[in-house]
Design a protein around this motif. Structure first.
Motif, short mmCIF file in Angstrom:
data_model
loop_
_atom_site.label_atom_id
_atom_site.label_comp_id
_atom_site.label_asym_id
_atom_site.label_seq_id
_atom_site.Cartn_x
_atom_site.Cartn_y
_atom_site.Cartn_z
N LEU A 69 0.83 -1.20 0.00
CA LEU A 69 0.00 0.00 0.00
C LEU A 69 0.87 1.25 0.00
O LEU A 69 0.63 2.21 -0.74
N GLY A 70 1.92 1.25 0.82
CA GLY A 70 2.77 2.43 0.91
C GLY A 70 3.54 2.70 -0.37
O GLY A 70 3.51 3.81 -0.90
N TRP A 71 4.23 1.67 -0.88
CA TRP A 71 5.15 1.91 -1.99
C TRP A 71 4.49 1.81 -3.34
O TRP A 71 4.87 2.50 -4.28
N LYS A 72 3.51 0.88 -3.49
CA LYS A 72 2.97 0.65 -4.84
C LYS A 72 1.67 1.39 -5.10
O LYS A 72 1.25 1.50 -6.24
N VAL A 73 1.01 1.86 -4.06
CA VAL A 73 -0.26 2.56 -4.29
C VAL A 73 -0.11 4.04 -3.96
O VAL A 73 -0.29 4.90 -4.82
N PHE A 74 0.27 4.34 -2.69
CA PHE A 74 0.30 5.74 -2.27
C PHE A 74 1.41 6.53 -2.95
O PHE A 74 1.20 7.68 -3.33
N LEU A 75 2.59 5.93 -3.09
CA LEU A 75 3.70 6.68 -3.66
C LEU A 75 3.43 7.11 -5.10
O LEU A 75 3.52 8.30 -5.41
N PRO A 76 3.04 6.16 -6.01
CA PRO A 76 2.73 6.60 -7.37
C PRO A 76 1.57 7.59 -7.42
O PRO A 76 1.62 8.58 -8.15
N LEU A 77 0.54 7.32 -6.59
CA LEU A 77 -0.64 8.18 -6.60
C LEU A 77 -0.27 9.60 -6.19
O LEU A 77 -0.63 10.58 -6.86
N SER A 78 0.50 9.73 -5.09
CA SER A 78 0.81 11.08 -4.62
C SER A 78 1.78 11.77 -5.57
O SER A 78 1.68 12.97 -5.81
N LEU A 79 2.70 10.99 -6.16
CA LEU A 79 3.62 11.58 -7.14
C LEU A 79 2.84 12.12 -8.35
O LEU A 79 3.08 13.23 -8.82
#
Lengths: 342, 202
Positions: A314-324
């Motif tokens: 969730l942290g690296w594969k979902v939130f990081l791309p989404l927030s970027l």
């Protein structure tokens, strides 16, 4: 220069401002500590209601004195330092956790101008302080000389570092819309509309990351009692445990305050019209913090704990791309419509 | 002014003392903790210089991220402390030489400032004026030094990709959860409800 003028200058220049600042610090710390005490109470009450129980209701009217009874109980217990533990680091860890949780309040604006230190880089200061929180956990886990504590600390470190990245991007998105790193400016920029509306996905990402950053359920793996007993603070007792506990709850309140400053308009009323703007700003701010905290508790009562690989995904594969993506998209929209704040 | 002076000596003294303890501490974890203290004190010095953005960045990047991973690794390593001590005298000349080179370089830089004060001012950087230093840094970084900025970003990206390539192994026989497939499952795929008559077994 005569002796009298020297004392006068000393009084006006140093002593008086020091007294004022100390008084302000005491006022904020007292309020935060009382809020922490009643947050522990509220947590037990909310969980009780969610589970159709009564919760604490014996000590004082409606159990209102329960937090103080708990505090006194912890205070009278013995501080045990395990054999093989590293005593200095072992005792420094809870102190650090608690001190960091209180330090951050120096820059939080409670109303227009009601802030201890109105610094230019307020958001960065908050981000820096919250990124230091992981040290209390790691130091505790290492110094305890216990496998459970160490595993809890490692999990916590990995988790907090991971979610900090997306919190950083969310903050950048907000800063793009404000054009300043000052917390008061961030609140004032939300006069027309709260950032929770145009940046809604970022609001959600921030809130979930805040849950992970404070090690709250459903991301409370560092203390996962079913596999790690209680994680990094298994070996702690008495006041050293109480400091961790207070620090964790103060961190929750701080994260809620950050959520309301960044997304819910801080001390601003929902609309600048008659019934709303009669209520003073600090009360609005407190109400928003309370609403965020309620969601923290509600989530705890509702959701099961995440599995560790799911947490990392969730942290690296979902939130990081989404927030970027949102950083780039927000910047693009601001430039395209020429809305970039001056 | 006197408060600033006192604060300077406090931060500077603590920074030097903790930097010394980094190499003097017997326990490597204590070394890392002293290193963190040195970083925090350096951040304090930046604040005294009026460079609050750099101070916060130092704390966020070095203390909040780099040193955490450092501490992580040092704690996980199984280190024989006595063995670690043995090499100290052997490495002392090399370490001393590096220290000496750094000292000479610093003296050269400071010496240039003292000998020819104009040489720094001739560099056409925009005067900060009433800009906050975040804005001043941003303007400088994204205009004059934009290529260097991009180049350092590329170097970091390459390093990151390199680290991933070096450590990524695809192992056989690892069962992984495919989240998309997991979420696509419906009740009809997995559950079958049968009416079993009581008393017939099965």
């Amino acid at each position: 220069m005569t002796e009298g003028m020297m004392t006068e200058g000393f009084w006006q220049g140093y002593a008086w401002p020091t007294i004022i600042i100390l008084a302000q610090i005491m006022a904020v710390v007292t309020v935060v500590l009382i809020a922490v005490a009643y947050l522990t109470f509220a947590e037990r009450k909310v969980l009780a209601m969610a589970q159709l129980r009564k919760g604490p209701n014996v000590v004082g009217p409606f159990g209102l004195l329960q937090p103080f009874a708990d505090g006194l109980k912890l205070l009278t217990k013995e501080t045990i330092i395990p054999a093989g533990a590293n005593p200095v680091v072992f005792l420094a860890a809870p102190i650090l956790t608690f001190a960091l949780a209180l330090m951050a309040w120096a820059v939080i604006p409670f109303g227009e101008g009601a802030v201890i230190s109105d610094i230019n880089v307020g958001v960065l200061y908050l981000f820096a302080i919250s990124s230091l929180g992981v040290y209390g956990v790691i130091m505790a886990g290492w110094a305890s000389n216990s496998r459970y504590a160490f595993l809890g600390a490692l999990r916590s470190a990995a988790q907090m570092v991971s979610y900090e990245v997306s919190i950083g991007f969310v903050i950048i998105t907000v800063l793009l819309c404000v054009g300043s790193l000052n917390l008061t400016d961030i609140v004032m920029a939300q006069k027309t509309i709260w950032f929770a509306v145009p940046l809604f996905p970022m609001f959600v990402v921030f809130f979930i990351s805040a849950l992970a950053e404070t090690n709250r359920s459903p991301f409370d793996l560092p203390e996962g009692e079913s596999e790690l007993v209680a994680g990094y603070f298994v070996e702690y007792s008495s006041m050293s445990f109480a400091l961790f506990y207070l620090g964790e709850y103060a961190q929750m309140i701080l994260m809620s305050a950050m959520t309301s400053i960044l997304f819910l308009g801080g001390w601003l009323p929902p609309a600048d019209i008659a019934p709303f703007n009669w209520i003073p700003g600090p009360i609005w701010f407190a109400a928003k913090i309370a609403a965020c905290l309620f969601v923290f508790l509600w989530v705890r009562a509702t959701l099961p704990r995440y599995r560790y690989d799911q947490l990392m995904r969730l942290g690296w594969k979902v939130f990081l791309p989404l927030s970027l993506f949102w950083v780039v998209a927000t910047a693009g929209v601001l430039v395209a419509f020429d809305w970039v704040p001056k | 002014m006197i408060v600033q002076t006192l604060a300077f000596y406090l931060f500077a003294g603590l920074a030097v003392a903790s930097a010394f303890m980094v190499i003097a501490a017997r326990n490597p974890v204590h070394s890392v903790l002293f290193l963190i203290l040195a970083f925090v004190n350096a951040a304090g010095l930046f604040v005294l210089l009026g460079a609050e953005f750099l101070a916060m960045m130092l704390v966020v990047v070095y203390v909040g991220a780099v040193a955490v991973l450092f501490l992580f690794v040092v704690m996980m390593l199984d280190i024989n402390f006595a063995e670690l001590r043995q090499g100290v005298l052997q490495y002392l000349p090399v370490g001393g030489l590096i220290g000496l080179v750094l000292l000479v370089e610093l003296l050269l830089v400071v010496g240039t400032w003292v000998a020819a004060p104009g040489i720094v001012a001739s560099d056409p950087t925009p005067a900060p004026g009433d800009l906050s230093n975040t804005e001043a840094l941003g303007r400088l970084l994204f205009t004059k030094y934009v290529y260097f900025f991009q180049a350092s970003g590329m170097i970091l990206l390459v390093a990151m990709v390199g680290a991933i390539v070096l450590t990524l192994r695809s192992r056989e026989g690892v069962r992984r959860q495919s989240i998309a497939r997991q979420n696509a499952r419906t009740r009809a795929d997995t559950l079958e409800i049968r009416k079993v008559q009581s008393g017939t077994g099965g």
